[in-house]
Design a protein around this motif. Structure first.
Motif, short mmCIF file in Angstrom:
data_model
loop_
_atom_site.label_atom_id
_atom_site.label_comp_id
_atom_site.label_asym_id
_atom_site.label_seq_id
_atom_site.Cartn_x
_atom_site.Cartn_y
_atom_site.Cartn_z
N ALA A 118 -5.39 -0.12 -12.05
CA ALA A 118 -4.14 0.23 -11.38
C ALA A 118 -4.37 0.60 -9.92
N ALA A 119 -5.46 1.31 -9.65
CA ALA A 119 -5.77 1.70 -8.27
C ALA A 119 -5.97 0.47 -7.39
N ASP A 165 3.85 -3.11 -5.49
CA ASP A 165 5.17 -2.74 -5.98
C ASP A 165 5.45 -3.23 -7.40
N ILE A 166 4.49 -3.90 -8.03
CA ILE A 166 4.71 -4.37 -9.40
C ILE A 166 4.69 -3.18 -10.36
N PRO A 167 5.72 -3.01 -11.18
CA PRO A 167 5.73 -1.89 -12.14
C PRO A 167 4.58 -1.99 -13.14
N ILE A 168 3.94 -0.86 -13.42
CA ILE A 168 2.85 -0.81 -14.40
C ILE A 168 3.23 0.14 -15.53
N ALA A 171 -1.74 7.34 -10.86
CA ALA A 171 -2.35 6.03 -10.60
C ALA A 171 -1.31 4.97 -10.26
N GLY A 172 -0.03 5.32 -10.36
CA GLY A 172 1.02 4.39 -9.97
C GLY A 172 1.84 3.82 -11.11
#
Length: 226
Positions: A67-68, A78-81, A100-101
């Motif tokens: 993810a990082a 900007d892709i959703p995780i 981590a987003g």
């Protein structure tokens, strides 16, 4: 024909990938497998994805590291995780996922219906984003090539109004979702999802407003897809 959205499934266990495919097949979108973080990053170099389902526990590069890397790349940040994990170490572990987003964090075993519903939200947002970008690009071409012709200007104005109305409908749905989350019982995952949706809609509205006749600054730059 409407192009299908791509969903990236990242897990080192083949049986888990099979289970995810079985759950998400009903969405009728393109499902792309990756058995490691490295393989996922390679897929992200060439394709655009609506959402990423990312397993936390993987040998080598784990979900947090993957993810990082995704968030450091301008193309993919900007892709959703959505993190998927078989373990739950409590609030600290969950917080690390959001830090981590991630826009959501789901512990296994999860409810298939809930997972499918959450993924469908991001697929729908991605598809609307793509549609708005395509129509806005067409509108820009019409405005640039109209050269003062009344018919072209009128057609462009009509398309702009249609785009604005479609976006307004999505904004209304997002506002209703935010109101439902205005209480202390809302979980962090839902709040993070709503915040992500609000940011993307704000970007789309700004891009659309920039197309209004008489707007200074030339052709607008639309927000990145996600």
């Amino acid at each position: 024909m409407v192009q299908k959205a791509k969903i990236l499934l990242v897990d080192d266990r083949p049986e888990n990938l099979l289970a995810l495919e079985a759950i998400l097949s009903a969405l009728d979108q393109t499902l792309v497998r990756a058995s490691s973080g490295e393989e996922a990053l390679k897929a992200l170099l060439t394709d655009d994805f609506a959402v990423i389902l990312l397993d936390v526990q993987m040998p080598g590069m784990d979900g947090f590291e993957t993810a990082a890397h995704i968030k450091r790349r301008e193309r993919t940040r900007d892709i959703p995780i959505i993190f998927l994990t078989a373990i739950n170490h409590g609030p600290h572990h969950t917080f690390r996922g959001y830090a981590a987003g991630a826009v959501d964090y789901i512990s296994k075993p999860f409810d298939p219906w809930v997972l499918r519903a959450k993924v469908s939200v991001f697929v729908e947002l991605y598809m609307k984003n793509c549609q708005l970008r395509e129509q806005a690009a067409l509108l820009r071409l019409q405005l640039e090539g109209g050269g003062g012709q009344g018919g072209a200007v009128k057609e462009s104005a009509g398309l702009l109004a249609e785009l604005s109305a479609r976006l307004a409908a999505v904004e209304e749905q997002a506002e209703a979702l935010s109101k439902q989350l205005d209480d202390d019982s809302a979980d962090a995952a839902a709040v993070a999802t709503a915040a992500h949706l609000e940011r993307k809609l704000t970007g789309l509205r700004r891009a659309l407003d920039a197309l209004e006749p008489g707007t200074a600054g030339g052709s607008p730059t639309l927000p990145a897809q996600n």
